[in-house]
Design a protein around this motif. Sequence first.
Motif, PDB file in Angstrom:
ATOM      1  N   VAL A  23      46.754   6.688  29.821  1.00  0.00           N
ATOM      2  CA  VAL A  23      45.891   6.164  30.215  1.00  0.00           C
ATOM      3  C   VAL A  23      44.888   5.639  28.251  1.00  0.00           C
ATOM      4  O   VAL A  23      44.824   4.801  28.318  1.00  0.00           O
ATOM      5  CB  VAL A  23      44.409   6.394  30.609  1.00  0.00           C
ATOM      6  N   VAL A  24      45.151   6.286  27.757  1.00  0.00           N
ATOM      7  CA  VAL A  24      45.337   6.133  26.101  1.00  0.00           C
ATOM      8  C   VAL A  24      46.186   4.692  25.635  1.00  0.00           C
ATOM      9  O   VAL A  24      46.213   4.294  24.880  1.00  0.00           O
ATOM     10  CB  VAL A  24      44.871   7.539  25.524  1.00  0.00           C
ATOM     11  N   GLN A  25      47.416   5.450  26.181  1.00  0.00           N
ATOM     12  CA  GLN A  25      48.563   4.602  25.516  1.00  0.00           C
ATOM     13  C   GLN A  25      48.554   2.760  26.415  1.00  0.00           C
ATOM     14  O   GLN A  25      48.644   2.213  25.867  1.00  0.00           O
ATOM     15  CB  GLN A  25      49.658   4.906  26.358  1.00  0.00           C
ATOM     16  N   PHE A  26      47.967   3.466  27.276  1.00  0.00           N
ATOM     17  CA  PHE A  26      47.835   1.728  28.274  1.00  0.00           C
ATOM     18  C   PHE A  26      46.966   0.666  27.663  1.00  0.00           C
ATOM     19  O   PHE A  26      46.578   0.173  26.900  1.00  0.00           O
ATOM     20  CB  PHE A  26      47.325   2.089  30.024  1.00  0.00           C
ATOM     21  N   ALA A  27      45.418   1.895  27.150  1.00  0.00           N
ATOM     22  CA  ALA A  27      44.461   0.791  26.242  1.00  0.00           C
ATOM     23  C   ALA A  27      44.796   0.551  25.288  1.00  0.00           C
ATOM     24  O   ALA A  27      44.973  -0.910  25.060  1.00  0.00           O
ATOM     25  CB  ALA A  27      43.384   2.259  26.652  1.00  0.00           C
ATOM     26  N   LEU A  28      45.139   0.890  24.206  1.00  0.00           N
ATOM     27  CA  LEU A  28      46.314   0.559  23.025  1.00  0.00           C
ATOM     28  C   LEU A  28      46.987  -0.128  23.165  1.00  0.00           C
ATOM     29  O   LEU A  28      47.072  -1.031  22.536  1.00  0.00           O
ATOM     30  CB  LEU A  28      47.023   2.762  22.032  1.00  0.00           C
ATOM     31  N   ARG A  29      48.298  -0.172  24.304  1.00  0.00           N
ATOM     32  CA  ARG A  29      48.935  -1.799  24.534  1.00  0.00           C
ATOM     33  C   ARG A  29      47.762  -2.802  24.011  1.00  0.00           C
ATOM     34  O   ARG A  29      48.598  -3.799  24.592  1.00  0.00           O
ATOM     35  CB  ARG A  29      49.806  -1.485  25.614  1.00  0.00           C
ATOM     36  N   GLU A  30      46.557  -2.634  25.227  1.00  0.00           N
ATOM     37  CA  GLU A  30      45.904  -3.992  25.571  1.00  0.00           C
ATOM     38  C   GLU A  30      45.093  -3.613  24.451  1.00  0.00           C
ATOM     39  O   GLU A  30      44.717  -5.326  24.718  1.00  0.00           O
ATOM     40  CB  GLU A  30      44.797  -2.941  26.783  1.00  0.00           C
ATOM     41  N   GLY A  31      45.359  -3.429  23.658  1.00  0.00           N
ATOM     42  CA  GLY A  31      45.196  -3.283  21.991  1.00  0.00           C
ATOM     43  C   GLY A  31      43.022  -3.752  21.738  1.00  0.00           C
ATOM     44  O   GLY A  31      42.736  -3.448  21.049  1.00  0.00           O
ATOM     45  N   ILE A  32      43.275  -2.442  22.721  1.00  0.00           N
ATOM     46  CA  ILE A  32      41.360  -1.718  21.768  1.00  0.00           C
ATOM     47  C   ILE A  32      41.475  -0.135  21.611  1.00  0.00           C
ATOM     48  O   ILE A  32      42.720   0.558  21.984  1.00  0.00           O
ATOM     49  CB  ILE A  32      41.084  -1.006  23.855  1.00  0.00           C
ATOM     50  N   THR A  33      40.756  -0.273  21.106  1.00  0.00           N
ATOM     51  CA  THR A  33      41.155   1.086  19.270  1.00  0.00           C
ATOM     52  C   THR A  33      39.474   1.272  19.994  1.00  0.00           C
ATOM     53  O   THR A  33      39.205   2.355  19.197  1.00  0.00           O
ATOM     54  CB  THR A  33      41.613   0.066  18.346  1.00  0.00           C
ATOM     55  N   GLN A  34      38.850   1.526  20.814  1.00  0.00           N
ATOM     56  CA  GLN A  34      37.654   1.996  20.698  1.00  0.00           C
ATOM     57  C   GLN A  34      37.863   3.137  21.737  1.00  0.00           C
ATOM     58  O   GLN A  34      38.196   2.593  22.960  1.00  0.00           O
ATOM     59  CB  GLN A  34      36.223   1.426  20.107  1.00  0.00           C
ATOM     60  N   PHE A  35      37.285   4.286  21.885  1.00  0.00           N
ATOM     61  CA  PHE A  35      37.767   5.826  23.439  1.00  0.00           C
ATOM     62  C   PHE A  35      35.661   6.177  23.110  1.00  0.00           C
ATOM     63  O   PHE A  35      35.518   6.661  22.363  1.00  0.00           O
ATOM     64  CB  PHE A  35      38.363   5.816  22.821  1.00  0.00           C
ATOM     65  N   LEU A  36      35.079   5.627  23.943  1.00  0.00           N
ATOM     66  CA  LEU A  36      33.589   6.425  24.582  1.00  0.00           C
ATOM     67  C   LEU A  36      34.606   7.711  25.639  1.00  0.00           C
ATOM     68  O   LEU A  36      35.225   7.295  26.594  1.00  0.00           O
ATOM     69  CB  LEU A  36      33.279   5.764  24.829  1.00  0.00           C
ATOM     70  N   ASP A  37      35.062   8.807  24.828  1.00  0.00           N
ATOM     71  CA  ASP A  37      34.773   9.813  25.495  1.00  0.00           C
ATOM     72  C   ASP A  37      33.882  10.496  26.222  1.00  0.00           C
ATOM     73  O   ASP A  37      33.548  11.315  25.717  1.00  0.00           O
ATOM     74  CB  ASP A  37      36.102  11.041  24.839  1.00  0.00           C
ATOM     75  N   LEU A  38      33.612  10.330  27.456  1.00  0.00           N
ATOM     76  CA  LEU A  38      32.278  10.741  28.316  1.00  0.00           C
ATOM     77  C   LEU A  38      32.921  12.315  28.920  1.00  0.00           C
ATOM     78  O   LEU A  38      33.824  12.243  29.860  1.00  0.00           O
ATOM     79  CB  LEU A  38      31.560   9.944  29.503  1.00  0.00           C
ATOM     80  N   GLY A  39      31.733  13.358  28.927  1.00  0.00           N
ATOM     81  CA  GLY A  39      32.806  14.686  29.160  1.00  0.00           C
ATOM     82  C   GLY A  39      33.680  14.841  28.629  1.00  0.00           C
ATOM     83  O   GLY A  39      34.447  15.329  30.109  1.00  0.00           O
ATOM     84  N   SER A  40      33.540  15.549  27.175  1.00  0.00           N
ATOM     85  CA  SER A  40      35.376  15.464  26.762  1.00  0.00           C
ATOM     86  C   SER A  40      36.059  16.664  26.233  1.00  0.00           C
ATOM     87  O   SER A  40      37.537  16.524  27.131  1.00  0.00           O
ATOM     88  CB  SER A  40      34.999  14.750  25.114  1.00  0.00           C
ATOM     89  N   GLY A  41      34.758  17.164  27.167  1.00  0.00           N
ATOM     90  CA  GLY A  41      35.376  19.067  26.247  1.00  0.00           C
ATOM     91  C   GLY A  41      35.729  19.290  25.029  1.00  0.00           C
ATOM     92  O   GLY A  41      36.205  18.182  24.219  1.00  0.00           O
ATOM     93  N   TYR A  42      36.755  20.990  25.221  1.00  0.00           N
ATOM     94  CA  TYR A  42      36.728  21.016  23.953  1.00  0.00           C
ATOM     95  C   TYR A  42      38.260  19.681  23.164  1.00  0.00           C
ATOM     96  O   TYR A  42      39.111  19.359  24.056  1.00  0.00           O
ATOM     97  CB  TYR A  42      37.347  22.284  23.473  1.00  0.00           C
ATOM     98  N   ALA A  43      38.176  19.864  22.272  1.00  0.00           N
ATOM     99  CA  ALA A  43      39.547  19.383  21.912  1.00  0.00           C
ATOM    100  C   ALA A  43      41.042  19.488  21.131  1.00  0.00           C
ATOM    101  O   ALA A  43      40.492  20.675  20.728  1.00  0.00           O
ATOM    102  CB  ALA A  43      39.068  18.858  20.208  1.00  0.00           C
ATOM    103  N   SER A  44      41.420  19.491  22.057  1.00  0.00           N
ATOM    104  CA  SER A  44      43.214  20.553  21.974  1.00  0.00           C
ATOM    105  C   SER A  44      44.130  19.985  21.578  1.00  0.00           C
ATOM    106  O   SER A  44      44.056  18.538  21.765  1.00  0.00           O
ATOM    107  CB  SER A  44      43.388  21.731  23.310  1.00  0.00           C
ATOM    108  N   PRO A  45      45.719  20.314  21.488  1.00  0.00           N
ATOM    109  CA  PRO A  45      46.542  19.187  21.885  1.00  0.00           C
ATOM    110  C   PRO A  45      47.052  18.712  22.565  1.00  0.00           C
ATOM    111  O   PRO A  45      47.114  18.909  23.895  1.00  0.00           O
ATOM    112  CB  PRO A  45      47.592  20.009  20.844  1.00  0.00           C
ATOM    113  N   GLY A  46      46.341  16.972  22.655  1.00  0.00           N
ATOM    114  CA  GLY A  46      47.356  16.678  23.578  1.00  0.00           C
ATOM    115  C   GLY A  46      46.218  15.883  24.473  1.00  0.00           C
ATOM    116  O   GLY A  46      45.705  14.805  25.482  1.00  0.00           O
TER     117      GLY A  46
END
Length: 291
Positions: free
Chosen positions: A68-91
């Motif tokens: 999904v993130v790769q798709f958004a970047l290809r669409e030219g979107i560079t802003q991400f609002l991550d709701l219920g993100s959970g703990y940051a980890s590799p990937g």
Amino acid sequence: MPDTLRAPRPGTPAEVDSFRPNAARMYDYYLGGTNHLAADREAADALLEAVPAVALAARQNRDFLSRVVQFALREGITQFLDLGSGYASPGGVADAALAGGPGVRVVAVDIEPGVVTQVQTLARTSGWAGQVGALHADICDVAGILGHPVTRRMIDLDRPVAILCLAVLHFVPGPLDRVLGPLRRTVAPGSLLAVSHGAATPTPAGRTRTEGAARPAGPTRPAGPSPASISRLIYDCTLTPLTLRSEHDIRAALGECGLVEPGLVPVARWRMPESAPPPAFAGLVGGVSRL
């Protein structure tokens, strides 16, 4: 900037109830992380014993996130609002999105204070303070999230934004439009809404296991609790009980008219190469809608 996000194990904030399992920490445990406590491991192990596919669902959701993130970047979107993100980890979202370059911005939102503390610490220590922010909020408080100083500083709502609601809306009771409606009305045209959600598994008769299917004729052994019932029972012990929904309700919440191909599908099938073998369905469906 390091190639991958290496998350140190944070200390437990004083306000955390270490005797009660927590959905964010349980999810981190499913992914093999280190941000969990004894109560989380006990609850997660009980669920994994009864429903082993939970761990597979977490891994499939993480792979879905990356696509999904790769798709958004290809669409030219560079802003991400991550709701219920959970703990940051590799990937995770920050790890995947920041590969898009220095102009990328990520705001992580979570109700778990330990998540916010960890992401804030990582942003400082990784040199990403200008690109990654975190705020402590209930995702049902959309107005508070969009008006928060962190969001206003990092996200330009006059430009398209990718809103990520991955494996979190099944912890929201009641109509999903109370979360998704205000987001649709606020963000700029061209934004994306990505959702993954625990779904009641269809039976051959077209009903769902949570609704109950017709029993075959003849003597049968008494049926035990369904995986959905066990999952709900365990998550009832957390502060965020589980609400599974039908695929019809999830599709309606996404907005069927704007669904990006291939629509709402098991997350492991979303935009996978055609040559990939058919994945097992582990209980999560997902899709992306244009707003």
